[in-house]
Enzyme design. Sequence first.
Site, PDB file in Angstrom:
ATOM      1  CD  GLU A  91     -14.629  -4.632   7.488  1.00  0.00           C
ATOM      2  OE1 GLU A  91     -15.150  -5.760   7.584  1.00  0.00           O
ATOM      3  OE2 GLU A  91     -14.788  -3.608   8.219  1.00  0.00           O
ATOM      4  CD  GLN A 145      -2.983   1.004   2.446  1.00  0.00           C
ATOM      5  OE1 GLN A 145      -2.583   1.118   3.606  1.00  0.00           O
ATOM      6  NE2 GLN A 145      -4.295   0.644   2.200  1.00  0.00           N
ATOM      7  N   GLY A 146       0.437   2.166  -0.972  1.00  0.00           N
ATOM      8  CA  GLY A 146       1.422   3.551  -0.854  1.00  0.00           C
ATOM      9  C   GLY A 146       0.534   4.564  -0.665  1.00  0.00           C
ATOM     10  CB  SER A 156       1.079   6.524   5.336  1.00  0.00           C
ATOM     11  OG  SER A 156      -0.108   6.306   5.888  1.00  0.00           O
ATOM     12  CB  SER A 176       3.512  -3.643   5.410  1.00  0.00           C
ATOM     13  OG  SER A 176       3.333  -3.048   6.754  1.00  0.00           O
TER      14      SER A 176
END
Lengths: 410, 324
Positions: free
Chosen positions: A260, A142-143, A145, A177
Amino acid sequence: MGHKFPWDGRLPEKEVRVDLSFTQEQLMFRDEVRSWLADYTPREKRPSDGAAARAFDSAWQLTQYEGGWAGLAWPEEAGGRGLSLIHQLIWHEEYGRAGAPPPGFMFIALNHGGPTLIAKGNAAQKAFHLPRILRGESVWCQGFSEPGAGSDLASLKTRAVIEGDELVVTGQKIWTSYAAHADYQELLVRTDASGPKQAGITWVICDMRSPGITVRPIRTINNDYHFNEVFYDSVRIPLANVVGEVNDGWAVAQATLAFERGTAMIPHQMALSRELDELTALAKSIPAPSGSGTAWERDDIRTRIATARAEVYALKAMTYGAISRGQRDNVPGAEGAIVALYHGELAQRVQRLALDIIDDDLLDRDSARGEWIGRYLDAFKYTIGGGTSQVRRNIIAERVLGLPREKALN
Amino acid sequence: MVDLLPSDEQNAIQQELVNFLSLEMPVDRLHQGDVTDGIDALIELGWLGLALPEQAGGAGAGLADEAQAFRAFGEALVSPAAFATVLAAHLSVGLGDEGRARAILEGDARVGLAVPAAKAGECYLIAAQQADLLLMVDKGCLALIPAPDVVDRVACDPLDGTVDLQRAVLGSGGPVGEGLAEAEYDRFLVLLAAYQLGVAEAALRTAVEYSKLREQFGRPIGAFQSIKHLCADARMRTEAAQFQTIYAGLASQDGHEDARAQALSALIVAEEAAILNAEAAIQIHGGMGFTDECTAHLFLKRARLMSRLGGGRACLLDKLAALS
């Protein structure tokens, strides 16, 4: 005397009342899941090293795919199973009970990248990526923050300029991560800085092997290296990789959230419940931190464990409650922040309690109970990652309770 | 199929009760010195017999439905006599005495509460001025005793001034029937949790409403994060109490193995929610919260009064630990 019931004495039929039972079909599904997991759950320990762990996670995902268990929440037209929330609940409960390994490197692809493509991707993007994700062939990271955009994500500054049929990206992301071993990244970039900050963001698929990308690992408080800084120096990404429209990335990112509907907390709740069982057994077997007898015989330790037990039960009830809401509403409400906040704070209390119990082993991570040290340190991720406890409290206050929003200064 | 949210039909029934209570028994009544316990009206409308068997004059609903009613009782700070009445009727049915259950549900036998005092042989009587029967509650043991068996009553200066309190001496007479009270203990825990949940929700509502209205530094105090976070934590506690109470009610109703642990957990989290939310409500009201005319302290005092019935937090935690 006959009572005059205000509702004419009629009570609702069983089908339309609160309920805690599973249907016959659901119970059969549970048996099927349990027996498959008993046969196929990996016996060996998940490696801690990056490349070996990636290979392990990938192989486990392929095993699930071949068994017909990949993409349980994904719709059938996307190659998933399209299971109901209750069936997903059953899967996760059995998965936790079997001690099956966490998705690890597969997490972002299965829970963020894939669902975003399903909601907003075009036919070519879906056809290329979704099967690879389901088979465990591609790892996503994930990019989102940046050093200057954490809780205030929409103020992100990593810039993308359109040149011909490419985006040219320059800037920096952080807390990414698995970046060092990822194939693709869901990347949010600034394509327009002239208007409101949410308006000029674009969601794009970034190939992590593109020239100009540098990944620098960050050591965590728990001594591991799973997250990273990622630097972009004129990285060229085809415009065909934009998901949704240019400048519409904020809405694309929100679309992922609609996926979700209450199930995300189940694995966490199962894990915490298991850890509390372990901690209870531990307290009954080790000497009290001071004085005589076992730790369990100390009133303060025992009552703290009992308090945690009541709260872990409540966490399970809350996840069932979240699923009950998810069955009614297609778009999840802000109430999801409540159970996430409760879990984060509770997980930290449980780990804090563990360190008060292990005492003699407190200093040495290699000692008999040293694994609790890592768990304690790692638990901070639950009150920081994916929204800090403080941001969650703001969301609950403003969007659940309707308190006035705070005006941003910028 | 698993569903912890009430259906529209269940909500409609619940709304009937909430409407009735907000019209006939608004919390403000307690400020005006209204000392009637409202039992007659609740009996008249059948709310106290909701989950009693039909042959005893009830409506035959389950514990989960009954808990929803007690949640509304808690929100309105309905007299603890309602709690005593319903539990006494259930105990009577359990003892095979449907006649007494019917008498209780028809208002012919009034029920109050008794809890042990510090001095052996003494007890406190709660909402028991007109009681014919007393529901004796001692660390989870329930018993029905005839009111005349309690003697030497003296008035006390009560923590919760909206409920009558007397100190008295237990006579030599034993309870009405023995041994069956255990069967109603889960119900006792779940209904008490539901009442505390209602108190917690009402206290939270008071706090949130005031946070939106009260202005300082040129804006509603609810715009400040310090106030927001107090409210958010209170909302989190009601969420935990709500779903755990419903879960426990259903687990008990369906005979789950862990029903007792679930019921104890429900009361542990609901009681904490009631007390902490009421404390937060006082704090958020500032100077007003420190006054008698504010509603917030009524929630706190009632939550504390009701917490005596469960035997206190330490007692509940010990019982839960014993099951671990």
